[in-house]
Design a protein around this motif. Structure first.
Motif, PDB file in Angstrom:
ATOM      1  N   GLU A  93       0.818  -1.220   0.000  1.00 55.34           N
ATOM      2  CA  GLU A  93       0.000   0.000   0.000  1.00 55.34           C
ATOM      3  C   GLU A  93       0.854   1.272   0.000  1.00 55.34           C
ATOM      4  O   GLU A  93       0.368   2.360  -0.283  1.00 55.34           O
ATOM      5  CB  GLU A  93      -0.988   0.014   1.187  1.00 55.34           C
ATOM      6  N   LEU A  94       2.149   1.147   0.283  1.00 56.13           N
ATOM      7  CA  LEU A  94       3.040   2.310   0.272  1.00 56.13           C
ATOM      8  C   LEU A  94       3.633   2.580  -1.111  1.00 56.13           C
ATOM      9  O   LEU A  94       4.366   3.532  -1.292  1.00 56.13           O
ATOM     10  CB  LEU A  94       4.161   2.121   1.302  1.00 56.13           C
ATOM     11  N   TYR A  95       3.282   1.740  -2.097  1.00 56.90           N
ATOM     12  CA  TYR A  95       3.802   1.907  -3.447  1.00 56.90           C
ATOM     13  C   TYR A  95       2.996   2.945  -4.228  1.00 56.90           C
ATOM     14  O   TYR A  95       2.592   2.720  -5.355  1.00 56.90           O
ATOM     15  CB  TYR A  95       3.805   0.567  -4.187  1.00 56.90           C
ATOM     16  N   GLU A  96       2.784   4.080  -3.633  1.00 60.35           N
ATOM     17  CA  GLU A  96       2.141   5.236  -4.272  1.00 60.35           C
ATOM     18  C   GLU A  96       3.209   6.297  -4.459  1.00 60.35           C
ATOM     19  O   GLU A  96       4.039   6.503  -3.558  1.00 60.35           O
ATOM     20  CB  GLU A  96       1.013   5.792  -3.391  1.00 60.35           C
ATOM     21  N   MET A  97       3.185   6.966  -5.597  1.00 63.48           N
ATOM     22  CA  MET A  97       4.231   7.928  -5.920  1.00 63.48           C
ATOM     23  C   MET A  97       4.470   8.942  -4.795  1.00 63.48           C
ATOM     24  O   MET A  97       5.608   9.155  -4.384  1.00 63.48           O
ATOM     25  CB  MET A  97       3.893   8.652  -7.232  1.00 63.48           C
ATOM     26  N   GLU A  98       3.417   9.549  -4.286  1.00 62.23           N
ATOM     27  CA  GLU A  98       3.591  10.566  -3.243  1.00 62.23           C
ATOM     28  C   GLU A  98       4.153   9.975  -1.950  1.00 62.23           C
ATOM     29  O   GLU A  98       4.956  10.598  -1.270  1.00 62.23           O
ATOM     30  CB  GLU A  98       2.282  11.312  -2.975  1.00 62.23           C
ATOM     31  N   VAL A  99       3.726   8.765  -1.602  1.00 66.54           N
ATOM     32  CA  VAL A  99       4.230   8.109  -0.394  1.00 66.54           C
ATOM     33  C   VAL A  99       5.705   7.755  -0.579  1.00 66.54           C
ATOM     34  O   VAL A  99       6.528   7.979   0.323  1.00 66.54           O
ATOM     35  CB  VAL A  99       3.401   6.850  -0.061  1.00 66.54           C
ATOM     36  N   LEU A 100       6.069   7.233  -1.757  1.00 66.52           N
ATOM     37  CA  LEU A 100       7.467   6.890  -2.022  1.00 66.52           C
ATOM     38  C   LEU A 100       8.353   8.139  -1.985  1.00 66.52           C
ATOM     39  O   LEU A 100       9.467   8.099  -1.464  1.00 66.52           O
ATOM     40  CB  LEU A 100       7.586   6.185  -3.375  1.00 66.52           C
ATOM     41  N   LYS A 101       7.855   9.232  -2.531  1.00 69.85           N
ATOM     42  CA  LYS A 101       8.619  10.488  -2.475  1.00 69.85           C
ATOM     43  C   LYS A 101       8.819  10.919  -1.024  1.00 69.85           C
ATOM     44  O   LYS A 101       9.903  11.374  -0.651  1.00 69.85           O
ATOM     45  CB  LYS A 101       7.906  11.589  -3.249  1.00 69.85           C
ATOM     46  N   GLU A 102       7.779  10.789  -0.211  1.00 70.45           N
ATOM     47  CA  GLU A 102       7.867  11.173   1.203  1.00 70.45           C
ATOM     48  C   GLU A 102       8.885  10.302   1.939  1.00 70.45           C
ATOM     49  O   GLU A 102       9.693  10.802   2.721  1.00 70.45           O
ATOM     50  CB  GLU A 102       6.489  11.055   1.866  1.00 70.45           C
ATOM     51  N   ILE A 103       8.878   9.009   1.684  1.00 71.99           N
ATOM     52  CA  ILE A 103       9.857   8.098   2.287  1.00 71.99           C
ATOM     53  C   ILE A 103      11.263   8.491   1.832  1.00 71.99           C
ATOM     54  O   ILE A 103      12.195   8.572   2.632  1.00 71.99           O
ATOM     55  CB  ILE A 103       9.545   6.633   1.916  1.00 71.99           C
ATOM     56  N   GLY A 104      11.405   8.745   0.541  1.00 76.72           N
ATOM     57  CA  GLY A 104      12.705   9.136  -0.003  1.00 76.72           C
ATOM     58  C   GLY A 104      13.227  10.430   0.576  1.00 76.72           C
ATOM     59  O   GLY A 104      14.431  10.572   0.821  1.00 76.72           O
ATOM     60  N   ARG A 105      12.340  11.391   0.819  1.00 75.05           N
ATOM     61  CA  ARG A 105      12.764  12.686   1.380  1.00 75.05           C
ATOM     62  C   ARG A 105      13.394  12.530   2.763  1.00 75.05           C
ATOM     63  O   ARG A 105      14.136  13.399   3.201  1.00 75.05           O
ATOM     64  CB  ARG A 105      11.589  13.651   1.443  1.00 75.05           C
ATOM     65  N   ALA A 106      13.088  11.435   3.449  1.00 73.64           N
ATOM     66  CA  ALA A 106      13.725  11.185   4.744  1.00 73.64           C
ATOM     67  C   ALA A 106      15.213  10.889   4.557  1.00 73.64           C
ATOM     68  O   ALA A 106      16.001  11.072   5.484  1.00 73.64           O
ATOM     69  CB  ALA A 106      13.036  10.018   5.454  1.00 73.64           C
ATOM     70  N   ILE A 107      15.586  10.451   3.347  1.00 68.65           N
ATOM     71  CA  ILE A 107      16.984  10.158   3.041  1.00 68.65           C
ATOM     72  C   ILE A 107      17.653  11.376   2.416  1.00 68.65           C
ATOM     73  O   ILE A 107      18.764  11.749   2.766  1.00 68.65           O
ATOM     74  CB  ILE A 107      17.077   8.945   2.093  1.00 68.65           C
ATOM     75  N   GLY A 108      16.975  11.991   1.469  1.00 72.24           N
ATOM     76  CA  GLY A 108      17.513  13.146   0.751  1.00 72.24           C
ATOM     77  C   GLY A 108      16.531  13.551  -0.327  1.00 72.24           C
ATOM     78  O   GLY A 108      15.475  12.937  -0.486  1.00 72.24           O
ATOM     79  N   PRO A 109      16.861  14.584  -1.116  1.00 80.70           N
ATOM     80  CA  PRO A 109      15.958  14.990  -2.202  1.00 80.70           C
ATOM     81  C   PRO A 109      15.739  13.841  -3.183  1.00 80.70           C
ATOM     82  O   PRO A 109      16.695  13.210  -3.617  1.00 80.70           O
ATOM     83  CB  PRO A 109      16.698  16.145  -2.879  1.00 80.70           C
ATOM     84  N   VAL A 110      14.493  13.552  -3.513  1.00 75.57           N
ATOM     85  CA  VAL A 110      14.164  12.450  -4.420  1.00 75.57           C
ATOM     86  C   VAL A 110      14.298  12.946  -5.859  1.00 75.57           C
ATOM     87  O   VAL A 110      13.664  13.920  -6.256  1.00 75.57           O
ATOM     88  CB  VAL A 110      12.736  11.914  -4.165  1.00 75.57           C
ATOM     89  N   LEU A 111      15.131  12.234  -6.633  1.00 76.06           N
ATOM     90  CA  LEU A 111      15.370  12.611  -8.020  1.00 76.06           C
ATOM     91  C   LEU A 111      14.545  11.763  -8.982  1.00 76.06           C
ATOM     92  O   LEU A 111      14.057  12.261  -9.983  1.00 76.06           O
ATOM     93  CB  LEU A 111      16.854  12.472  -8.349  1.00 76.06           C
ATOM     94  N   ARG A 112      14.389  10.473  -8.685  1.00 67.87           N
ATOM     95  CA  ARG A 112      13.625   9.566  -9.538  1.00 67.87           C
ATOM     96  C   ARG A 112      13.027   8.446  -8.710  1.00 67.87           C
ATOM     97  O   ARG A 112      13.520   8.106  -7.650  1.00 67.87           O
ATOM     98  CB  ARG A 112      14.516   8.920 -10.593  1.00 67.87           C
ATOM     99  N   VAL A 113      11.978   7.854  -9.272  1.00 71.01           N
ATOM    100  CA  VAL A 113      11.377   6.645  -8.716  1.00 71.01           C
ATOM    101  C   VAL A 113      11.344   5.637  -9.850  1.00 71.01           C
ATOM    102  O   VAL A 113      10.900   5.954 -10.955  1.00 71.01           O
ATOM    103  CB  VAL A 113       9.953   6.922  -8.178  1.00 71.01           C
ATOM    104  N   ASP A 114      11.829   4.421  -9.601  1.00 69.73           N
ATOM    105  CA  ASP A 114      11.839   3.373 -10.609  1.00 69.73           C
ATOM    106  C   ASP A 114      10.414   3.138 -11.116  1.00 69.73           C
ATOM    107  O   ASP A 114       9.466   3.092 -10.332  1.00 69.73           O
ATOM    108  CB  ASP A 114      12.416   2.098  -9.979  1.00 69.73           C
TER     109      ASP A 114
END
Length: 195
Positions: free
Chosen positions: A158-179
């Motif tokens: 259920e977390l495989y939504e673009m906005e959710v993945l971007k939010e998870i990624g932002r915890a690491i750093g700026p999100v540049l791409r999602v596979d």
């Protein structure tokens, strides 16, 4: 269609924001005010803002590269970069000190393709790239930003939504791409993000 072509397109402005490209041309890192008297035996030269803009313009589509964790020779790296990137236009390659190299692209399209098409590897070592910057000093620089792919295993579907993945990624750093496979949820074993 290649794997890279299947990747979701750019997240608008992500690369520019993460790596601070397109900085305000009026922004000047050093003041034009008079400098103190230089130490004896040295000379201080004051360049006008116009002169600085003119001499910097030709480097606007250049990348500074370094193979992370490995020292490689000039000709070897140049050959591998040409094979890897396959630029359509001319690519000038300049050896800087401290294992840094400057790649000056004649075509903006080549510059953007390389910048956004990574990550790049040379002999199984990561090739760090960042845009040329004024007053770059290879002997004192430390790489502080690198675009990398991260793999998030066993993420609930259920977390495989673009906005959710971007939010998870932002915890690491700026999100540049999602596979692309991650974005559409066709692969549920892990999520891949470029940060």
């Amino acid at each position: 269609m290649s794997f890279k072509a299947k990747l979701v397109g750019d997240i608008p402005g992500a690369f520019a924001q993460a790596f601070k490209f397109h900085a305000d041309e009026n922004e000047e890192p050093f003041s034009n005010e008079e400098v103190d008297d230089p130490p004896e035996g040295t000379v201080a030269i004051k360049l006008s803002k116009r002169t600085k803009m003119n001499i910097r313009a030709k480097w606007a589509h250049s990348l500074i590269v370094k193979v992370f964790g490995q020292t490689v020779g000039f000709h070897f790296l140049h050959s591998r970069i040409m094979q890897l990137w396959k630029p359509a236009g001319r690519l000038d390659y300049i050896d800087l000190e401290n294992d840094f190299y400057l790649c000056k692209f004649r075509l903006v399209e080549d510059f953007e393709k390389v910048l956004k098409g990574g990550p790049w590897f040379i002999s199984e070592h990561y090739l760090t790239i960042h845009a040329w910057e004024p007053y770059f000093k290879p002997n004192v620089v430390a790489c502080s930003k690198v675009a990398i792919w991260v793999c998030l295993p066993r993420l609930p579907i259920e977390l495989y939504e673009m906005e959710v993945l971007k939010e998870i990624g932002r915890a690491i750093g700026p999100v540049l791409r999602v596979d692309a496979n991650t974005a559409v949820g066709t692969r549920g074993r892990y999520a891949r993000l470029c940060v």
